[in-house]
Write a protein that holds these residues in place. Structure first.
Motif, PDB file in Angstrom:
ATOM      1  N   GLY A  58       0.800  -1.220   0.000  1.00 32.68           N
ATOM      2  CA  GLY A  58       0.000   0.000   0.000  1.00 32.68           C
ATOM      3  C   GLY A  58       0.829   1.264   0.000  1.00 32.68           C
ATOM      4  N   LEU A  59       2.142   1.152   0.270  1.00 32.10           N
ATOM      5  CA  LEU A  59       3.013   2.326   0.268  1.00 32.10           C
ATOM      6  C   LEU A  59       3.757   2.361  -1.053  1.00 32.10           C
ATOM      7  CD1 LEU A  59       4.007   4.714   1.978  1.00 32.10           C
ATOM      8  CD2 LEU A  59       5.907   3.267   2.747  1.00 32.10           C
ATOM      9  N   ARG A  60       3.490   3.375  -1.852  1.00 37.76           N
ATOM     10  CA  ARG A  60       4.106   3.501  -3.168  1.00 37.76           C
ATOM     11  C   ARG A  60       4.121   4.973  -3.584  1.00 37.76           C
ATOM     12  NH1 ARG A  60      -0.196   0.000  -6.558  1.00 37.76           N
ATOM     13  NH2 ARG A  60       0.209  -1.401  -4.802  1.00 37.76           N
ATOM     14  N   GLY A  61       5.092   5.333  -4.409  1.00 36.21           N
ATOM     15  CA  GLY A  61       5.186   6.696  -4.908  1.00 36.21           C
ATOM     16  C   GLY A  61       5.145   6.706  -6.418  1.00 36.21           C
ATOM     17  N   PHE A  62       4.721   7.831  -6.986  1.00 40.61           N
ATOM     18  CA  PHE A  62       4.607   7.889  -8.440  1.00 40.61           C
ATOM     19  C   PHE A  62       4.594   9.320  -8.930  1.00 40.61           C
ATOM     20  CE2 PHE A  62       0.564   6.924  -6.373  1.00 40.61           C
ATOM     21  CZ  PHE A  62      -0.200   8.026  -6.687  1.00 40.61           C
ATOM     22  N   ASN A  63       4.924   9.452 -10.203  1.00 45.38           N
ATOM     23  CA  ASN A  63       4.772  10.718 -10.892  1.00 45.38           C
ATOM     24  C   ASN A  63       3.284  10.929 -11.165  1.00 45.38           C
ATOM     25  OD1 ASN A  63       4.440  12.481 -13.332  1.00 45.38           O
ATOM     26  ND2 ASN A  63       6.667  12.604 -13.195  1.00 45.38           N
ATOM     27  N   ARG A  64       2.727  11.998 -10.640  1.00 44.38           N
ATOM     28  CA  ARG A  64       1.277  12.200 -10.717  1.00 44.38           C
ATOM     29  C   ARG A  64       0.771  12.204 -12.150  1.00 44.38           C
ATOM     30  NH1 ARG A  64      -1.862  16.782 -11.446  1.00 44.38           N
ATOM     31  NH2 ARG A  64      -4.006  16.631 -10.604  1.00 44.38           N
ATOM     32  N   ASP A  65       1.444  12.935 -13.043  1.00 44.17           N
ATOM     33  CA  ASP A  65       0.978  13.023 -14.425  1.00 44.17           C
ATOM     34  C   ASP A  65       1.009  11.672 -15.120  1.00 44.17           C
ATOM     35  OD1 ASP A  65       0.510  15.715 -14.164  1.00 44.17           O
ATOM     36  OD2 ASP A  65       2.411  16.327 -15.070  1.00 44.17           O
TER      37      ASP A  65
END
Length: 390
Positions: free
Chosen positions: A155-162
């Motif tokens: 459940g913990l993840r990061g990403f480029n919003r666009d």
């Protein structure tokens, strides 16, 4: 522009929300990152929204129920170039996000946490999830999609919003986590993994997750976006096995040791041929539909296949098979006529009859698939402007 949004979906998390927000804001202050904490509230009735606002977090109200619906709305409302999302139950440590930020700054589109590499504390994950659900579903995802992700459901993840907004994710439930990884893989995004930890959540109530229901939702989604594995490969195997057996039995009965294969086996082989071919046709139509509506990416191989599937080609091939069926039918009738249209031995009539049925069925399937594929590829015209009357 804000660099980072720390996003937390929330549904009655008053017990743990303050701890999560304090850790997240502390991380932003300590790291010097220009960021915000955003709470996507899914209709809490325990005062979670007031807690979030009191601590300086921004709250977006999401009336549509579901984990995916909350996250989707939160991502759309985020002001950061990058988003790191995590559950607001205090099972993830929002004070230790440096590995995610570092990979995002290096150009990653999606950075997944891996709890199996980072450490799972005692009682943090039910044995069913730890030793069966997560490993099996993650393995299925790696096999189906060749994705470099060892923990599909972290459940913990990061990403480029666009980049993630460009995927147009739309599942409202827990399967949103799988959809993000699947579509990111299919559309060629840069996916990386970093170790993360998981500890028991701080809530006194049971989690919203339902093991078997949500596991089935994840598995359905994995199959839905993998038409090769759902339709093509099983269909091709069934068709090949059926065709080999059918053609061998057209010559006559087959004896292997003490076992004789004849009419019953031919009927089974016919069913395998028709079922397998229908699954292959479903694969073709599913690919056309999915690419048309941007559910799956196109590819050079798909483009070549699409160009070969036309109504003309389908009618020619289907017509040839219908001709074979007609010839087989006439052969059976002439054979029956030779006996004066009396009683016949079943083994003498069943072979031309089976060939006629299989050929006719395949011919009709090919023709109808050709027409349906053509319909799916028709250009979509905008609705005409309404006429005005004076």
């Amino acid at each position: 522009m804000t660099e980072l949004t720390i996003l937390m979906p929330c549904l009655n998390e008053a017990e743990t929300l303050e701890t999560c927000i304090v850790k997240a804001k502390g991380y932003l202050e300590r790291s010097g990152i220009d960021g915000e904490v955003l709470i996507a509230d899914n209709g809490s009735t325990d005062g979670s929204q007031d807690i979030a606002r009191r601590l300086g977090a921004r709250v977006v109200d999401v009336p549509v129920k579901g984990y995916g619906a909350a996250l989707g709305a939160g991502i759309a409302a985020a002001q950061g170039k990058y988003v790191i999302m995590g559950d607001s139950d205090d099972s993830y440590d929002f004070s230790k996000l440096d590995p995610f930020v570092a990979e995002l700054r290096k150009g990653a589109d999606l950075v997944m946490g891996n709890r199996f590499r980072g450490g799972i504390a005692k009682n943090a994950m039910p044995p069913l999830h730890r030793y069966l659900g997560n490993p099996v579903l993650s393995a299925v995802g790696r096999i189906f999609y060749r994705t470099p992700v060892g923990d599909f459901h972290c459940g913990l993840r990061g990403f480029n919003r666009d980049a993630i907004l460009g995927l147009h994710l739309n599942t409202p439930g827990m399967e949103f986590a799988s959809e993000m990884v699947i579509r990111a893989t299919l559309f060629g995004l840069d996916i990386r993994e970093v170790p993360t930890t998981l500890k028991p959540d701080g809530r006194s109530r049971p989690p919203h997750l339902r093991s078997w229901r949500d596991g089935w939702l994840h598995l359905k989604l994995l199959l839905t976006f993998a038409p090769y594995w759902l339709f093509y490969y099983p269909g091709l195997i069934l068709f090949a096995v059926g065709a080999v057996a059918f053609l061998a039995l057209m010559v006559g009965p087959i004896q292997i040791g003490d076992v004789s294969f004849d009419i019953a086996t031919m009927i089974l082989a016919s069913a395998l041929i028709l079922t397998g071919f229908q699954m292959v046709c479903f694969h073709v139509l599913t690919r056309i539909f999915a690419v048309r509506f941007n559910l799956l990416p196109s590819s050079p191989r798909y483009a070549r296949l699409r160009d070969k599937i036309s109504v003309d080609n389908a009618c020619i091939l289907g017509g040839l098979l219908l001709l074979v069926a007609l010839i087989a039918t006439l052969a059976g009738v002439f054979s029956w006529g030779a006996t004066g249209f009396g009683d016949m031995v079943a083994t003498e009539i069943v072979r031309p009859a089976a060939l006629a049925v299989v050929s006719a069925s395949l011919g009709v399937q090919i023709i109808t698939t050709g027409f349906l594929s053509s319909m799916l590829q028709q250009p979509i015209r905008p609705d005409p402007a309404p006429s005005r009357t004076s």
